[in-house]
Structures are given as structure tokens and as C-alpha cells.
Design an enzyme around this catalytic site. Structure first.
Site, PDB file in Angstrom:
ATOM      1  N   TYR A  65       1.153  -1.396  -0.046  1.00  0.00           N
ATOM      2  CA  TYR A  65      -0.195  -0.064   0.047  1.00  0.00           C
ATOM      3  C   TYR A  65       0.831   1.237  -0.014  1.00  0.00           C
ATOM      4  CZ  TYR A  65      -4.873  -0.941   0.401  1.00  0.00           C
ATOM      5  OH  TYR A  65      -6.085  -1.329  -0.030  1.00  0.00           O
ATOM      6  N   GLU A  67      -0.447   4.651  -0.347  1.00  0.00           N
ATOM      7  CA  GLU A  67      -1.238   5.911  -0.508  1.00  0.00           C
ATOM      8  C   GLU A  67      -0.524   7.319  -0.290  1.00  0.00           C
ATOM      9  OE1 GLU A  67      -4.973   5.823   1.345  1.00  0.00           O
ATOM     10  OE2 GLU A  67      -5.405   4.070   0.365  1.00  0.00           O
ATOM     11  N   ASP A 242      -6.442  15.549 -23.730  1.00  0.00           N
ATOM     12  CA  ASP A 242      -6.315  14.077 -23.452  1.00  0.00           C
ATOM     13  C   ASP A 242      -5.637  13.212 -24.754  1.00  0.00           C
ATOM     14  OD1 ASP A 242      -6.736  11.267 -23.086  1.00  0.00           O
ATOM     15  OD2 ASP A 242      -8.967  11.548 -22.649  1.00  0.00           O
ATOM     16  N   THR A 271      -3.019   7.537 -21.460  1.00  0.00           N
ATOM     17  CA  THR A 271      -3.091   6.185 -20.910  1.00  0.00           C
ATOM     18  C   THR A 271      -1.577   5.993 -21.086  1.00  0.00           C
ATOM     19  OG1 THR A 271      -3.426   5.469 -23.212  1.00  0.00           O
ATOM     20  CG2 THR A 271      -5.268   5.385 -21.157  1.00  0.00           C
ATOM     21  N   LYS A 274      -1.344   2.511 -24.995  1.00  0.00           N
ATOM     22  CA  LYS A 274      -1.971   2.635 -26.411  1.00  0.00           C
ATOM     23  C   LYS A 274      -0.629   2.743 -27.236  1.00  0.00           C
ATOM     24  CE  LYS A 274      -6.594   3.966 -25.449  1.00  0.00           C
ATOM     25  NZ  LYS A 274      -6.964   4.553 -23.914  1.00  0.00           N
ATOM     26  N   ARG A 280      -0.927  -1.249 -18.637  1.00  0.00           N
ATOM     27  CA  ARG A 280      -2.221  -0.711 -18.715  1.00  0.00           C
ATOM     28  C   ARG A 280      -2.031   0.418 -17.462  1.00  0.00           C
ATOM     29  NH1 ARG A 280      -5.528  -3.041 -22.057  1.00  0.00           N
ATOM     30  NH2 ARG A 280      -7.035  -1.400 -21.347  1.00  0.00           N
TER      31      ARG A 280
END
Ligand code: DSN
Length: 479
Positions: A65, A67, A242, A271, A274, A280
Site C-alpha cells: 500500500y 497512498e 487527453d 494512458t 496504447k 495498462r
């Protein structure tokens, strides 16, 4: 370079370990590689990540974790996560010439949400807190909070319409952005199919958006981001791009000057999987003014960061900084243009009549088909594409009238312009020989189609032959 058998050994060993626990998962992973090796993958948003990128994801970073952000975590023991997150951000900043990079978003949708909230926080929340003379939302009175909540959800966004190639996260109802923002769209010129900047400026003057969004998932042309920024500035809007689809073309310096979004936009989202060819995931780039708000992405709108994916982002971004990535990006565009020319020469109708980027949009009404019929007929023939709306699509977003094809994946495999012409021939053959089917009651169907299975088999074999000279992951044998 790794030793000759290292990649094979790594994946084989991984599958052996997985097989000992759940053999069906190991089998599915092996089958996925076999399927990807055999199919002519023309989905514009897909690619093949490198073995190094894939391997960076399969490890114990997944268990951590983290955060918070680098050096400011809500959990102890994040020193190694800090290393990979900082590396990924550093590579991203260098690659794109950005002042700040936030590499935690899990996807493009998440990256856009981070950006929207950063802009809303900067433009609505911060002034509201100042007005109320408090520092945090929690310190607002019930009435202040009520007003702020209404204001946060009552802003205007101007983005490209879905049927012109925009993305549903740019303020459309199936996505939360359509509920957060009062949205209006700009389309494309009905004759040329191109963005009409005068019309965008007119819409901006009338609508006065807080955010002007540029970027697309099915527009086959370049966008002039300098002009879009001027439009945003003229109405006091924040300009967001974007670049999820074309980030690889920006990284590879195919899109430069007015066509590189980073120097022109206040905030850029993308992203990483692509045309950029990474794992991903998503990413946000911005200047120092929005950096603090962007870094609040988790927990504001994101779940805990995925350190194993950030590790893979660092690997993929390091790959994209190598000189050969620019050659790859240029070949993606050369291939898309060769594919477009091959289709046009054979009589296909293309939206905008061609392409400047990695994708081509075929208007399959020219073949008397819907997108749904065309997509399935091509799939029967070993050609993987996806159906997509075309501007003013009479068949709506489900059946559609378009087929979107893209070249990032086949270019990674090594196919070049000669193979693109052969691919155009296969696509044209299938679409030209497919006819619309009928429902049981004899009425025309938008989904059913008729294609001779022998022809589909023949094209499928031809597609496999075409691919056989360009093996996918040639260093990897699983058997
Ligand atoms: N799913 C991506 C695409 O195919 O373009 C965008 O969300």
C-alpha cells in the site's frame, strides 16, 4: 541485453508456478499469447508491451500500500515504491518536457478524473475556501458546503462530440464527467470531417466553458493545440488535452510544435498502454500551478496506487526515451497512411479521406454494412478491429457505421507499408463480400450478415501467413 533465453525462462517459470496452483489460469495466459500471435490486431488502442514491462508488473510490489506521494506516504515502508514512482515521473517529465508528472492513475478514465478534480479544486474549491476564510472543506459551515457542492457540480465543459471521435469521459452521460459537468460538444466539418476551429471558438464564446478539452479516440487527424489554447484563453477556460491515443506519437516526436499538446495545455492526461506501448494505466502531466491538486488524486478520486504498475511504467517510459522509439512512432503513422491509401485505392470510404495519426476510420456504409456487421465479419476472418461511430452516424453508438483500425500493435510486430497494403486487401475483400442479413421475419437486421465461411477461412489463413514473417515475442517459447 538479457541473455538469449532469459525472457523464455522467465515466462515459462512463471507459468509453471501458476500452473501448480490453478492450471486453468496458466492455460488461459498461454492461450492468450497464442491468440495474440495469430490474429491481425488492428484495434487502435492496443499494443504489445515489452517483456521487461510485462515482467515488472508480476511481483511483490503488488502487495504494497502506498497512498500519498513520493516521500509523503500514509503507510510506512514505501522506500522502494518511492524509487519506482519517482523514476516513472522523472522519465515522463523528460520524455514529454513536462514540469510535473503524476503516474498513479490506473487508467485513462482515472487520469481524466484526477485532472477534472484538480481543475475544479483550483477554480472552485480554493476560491470558495478563501471566501469562507477557511483552509479545508471540512471547516466549511453546512451552508457553505451545500453551496460548494452545487458549484462543483455545475461547471461547463466543452469537448469533442462522441460521433466526431471524442471520448465519453469528456463530459458524456455514461461517465461520471457527464454528471459533474454541464457539457457541450464541438463536432467536425460535415464536408471535410476536420475540426473547424472557428466553430470551436464560436461555441466557446457562447458557452463559456470552465474546461476546454481536446483529444480523441477516433479522430484520424492532428489537432492544432496552439489554436485550441488561444480559444481557451479567449474565454478564460482551462485547456486540457487527453492524449491517451497519440501519446506515443508525442513521445516519438512525430507530433511537434503546434501539434504537441504539452507546451500548450494547462493539463494533459494519457494512458500508458496504447501508442506509448507501456503497461495498462494512466498519467497526468501539468505545470507547477496544478501540481499540488493533481497529487491529491489518491485518495480524492483514486484507490491506492499500484506500485507494480508504476514500476512497469518506469520501464516502458525508459524504453520510450530510447532513440529507436522515434523510429517506431514514425512507422506507426507511415503504416496508418499506407493502410488508408490501400483502402482508398480499392474504393473504401474513409472519414476525412485519410489519416495523419495512428488510426483510420472506415465508413462501412460504403459497403452497405453497419459497423456491427463489419466488425463481426472481419473477426470471422482473423482480423480484430472495433466498430465505431462516424460523424452524424445514422446507426447510433451501438450498431454504428464505422470500423476503427489502428497500426500501433502491428508496427510493434514489425509489419511495414507493404504488409499494410496486403492488410487493406484482406479488409476490402471481407467487407466487399459481406452482405447484410435479415431477421427471422424477413426485416433487415443491423447485426446479422452473410459471409461465405470458406472465404472467411481463406482470409484468416492469409492473415496468419502475413503475420508469420513477424513473430510476436520471438524470444519467448512456452512449450
Ligand atoms: N477504450 C479506449 C479505446 O479503445 O479507444 C478508450 O477508452
Amino acid at each position: 541485453m538479457p541473455s538469449p533465453n532469459a525472457e523464455s525462462t522467465a515466462f515459462r517459470s512463471a507459468l509453471e508456478v501458476i500452473r501448480a496452483v490453478e492450471p486453468r489460469v496458466a492455460d488461459a495466459i498461454g492461450a492468450e499469447l497464442a491468440d495474440q500471435r495469430e490474429s491481425l490486431k488492428l484495434i487502435a488502442s492496443e499494443n504489445y508491451a515489452s517483456p521487461a514491462t510485462l515482467l515488472a508488473m508480476g511481483n511483490w510490489f503488488s502487495d504494497k500500500y502506498a497512498e500519498g506521494t513520493v516521500g509523503r506516504r500514509f503507510y510506512a515502508g514505501c522506500q522502494n515504491v518511492d524509487t519506482v514512482e519517482a523514476l516513472a515521473a522523472e522519465h515522463a517529465k523528460e520524455l514529454f518536457g513536462a514540469a510535473h508528472a503524476y503516474v498513479q492513475p490506473h487508467s485513462g478514465i482515472d487520469a481524466n478524473l484526477v485532472a477534472f478534480w484538480a481543475v475544479l479544486a483550483d477554480r472552485v474549491e480554493a476560491p470558495a475556501l478563501k471566501k469562507a476564510q477557511v483552509r479545508q472543506v471540512n471547516d466549511l459551515t453546512e451552508q457553505d458546503w451545500f453551496t460548494l457542492r452545487r458549484e462543483l457540480g455545475n461547471q461547463r465543459m466543452l469537448g469533442m462530440s462522441l460521433d466526431a471521435g471524442g471520448h465519453l469521459t469528456h463530459g458524456f452521460r455514461p461517465n461520471i464527467s457527464g454528471k459533474m459537468f454541464d457539457q457541450r460538444s464541438y463536432g467536425t466539418d460535415p464536408v471535410t470531417g476536420l475540426v473547424d476551429y472557428d466553430k470551436v471558438a464560436e461555441a466557446a464564446r457562447e458557452f463559456k466553458p470552465m474546461i476546454l478539452v481536446a483529444g480523441y479516440s477516433a479522430y484520424p487527424r492532428k489537432v492544432n493545440f496552439r489554436i485550441m489554447r488561444e480559444i481557451a484563453d479567449s474565454v478564460g477556460a482551462t485547456f486540457m488535452v487527453d492524449m491517451a491515443h497519440f501519446a506515443g506519437l508525442v513521445a516519438g516526436k512525430v507530433f511537434t510544435g503546434d501539434f504537441d499538446p504539452v507546451p500548450h495545455a494547462h493539463i494533459v492526461t494519457t494512458t500508458t498502454h496504447k501508442s506509448l506501448r507501456g503497461p495498462r494505466g494512466g498519467m497526468v502531466l501539468c505545470g507547477p500551478e496544478l501540481a499540488d491538486q493533481v497529487d491529491r488524486g489518491c485518495p480524492m478520486v483514486l484507490g491506492g496506487p499500484l506500485p507494480h504498475v508504476m514500476a512497469a511504467k518506469a520501464v516502458a517510459l525508459a524504453e520510450a526515451r530510447r532513440p529507436d522509439f522515434a523510429g517506431y512512432a514514425q512507422r506507426v503513422v507511415d503504416n496508418a497512411q499506407a493502410l488508408a491509401e490501400g483502402l482508398l485505392r480499392r474504393g473504401a470510404k474513409l472519414v476525412t479521406g485519410g489519416t495523419d495519426n495512428h488510426l483510420v476510420l472506415i465508413d462501412v456504409a460504403g459497403y452497405g454494412l453497419t459497423g456491427r456487421q463489419a466488425e463481426q465479419a472481419l473477426l470471422d476472418s482473423g482480423i480484430v478491429t472495433n466498430r465505431n461511430s462516424v460523424p452524424q452516424d445514422p446507426n447510433g453508438a451501438w450498431y454504428t457505421s464505422g470500423i476503427r483500425i489502428g497500426t500501433p500493435a502491428l508496427t510493434t510486430r514489425g509489419l511495414g507499408v507493404a504488409e499494410m497494403d496486403a492488410t487493406a486487401e484482406l479488409i476490402h475483400t471481407v467487407l466487399g463480400r459481406t452482405t447484410p442479413g435479415s431477421n427471422a421475419d424477413g426485416t433487415p437486421s443491423k447485426a446479422k450478415y452473410v459471409l461465405d465461411p470458406a472465404l472467411a477461412d481463406k482470409v484468416s489463413r492469409q492473415a496468419t501467413d502475413l503475420l508469420s514473417a513477424f513473430p510476436l515475442y520471438p524470444s519467448i517459447t512456452l512449450a
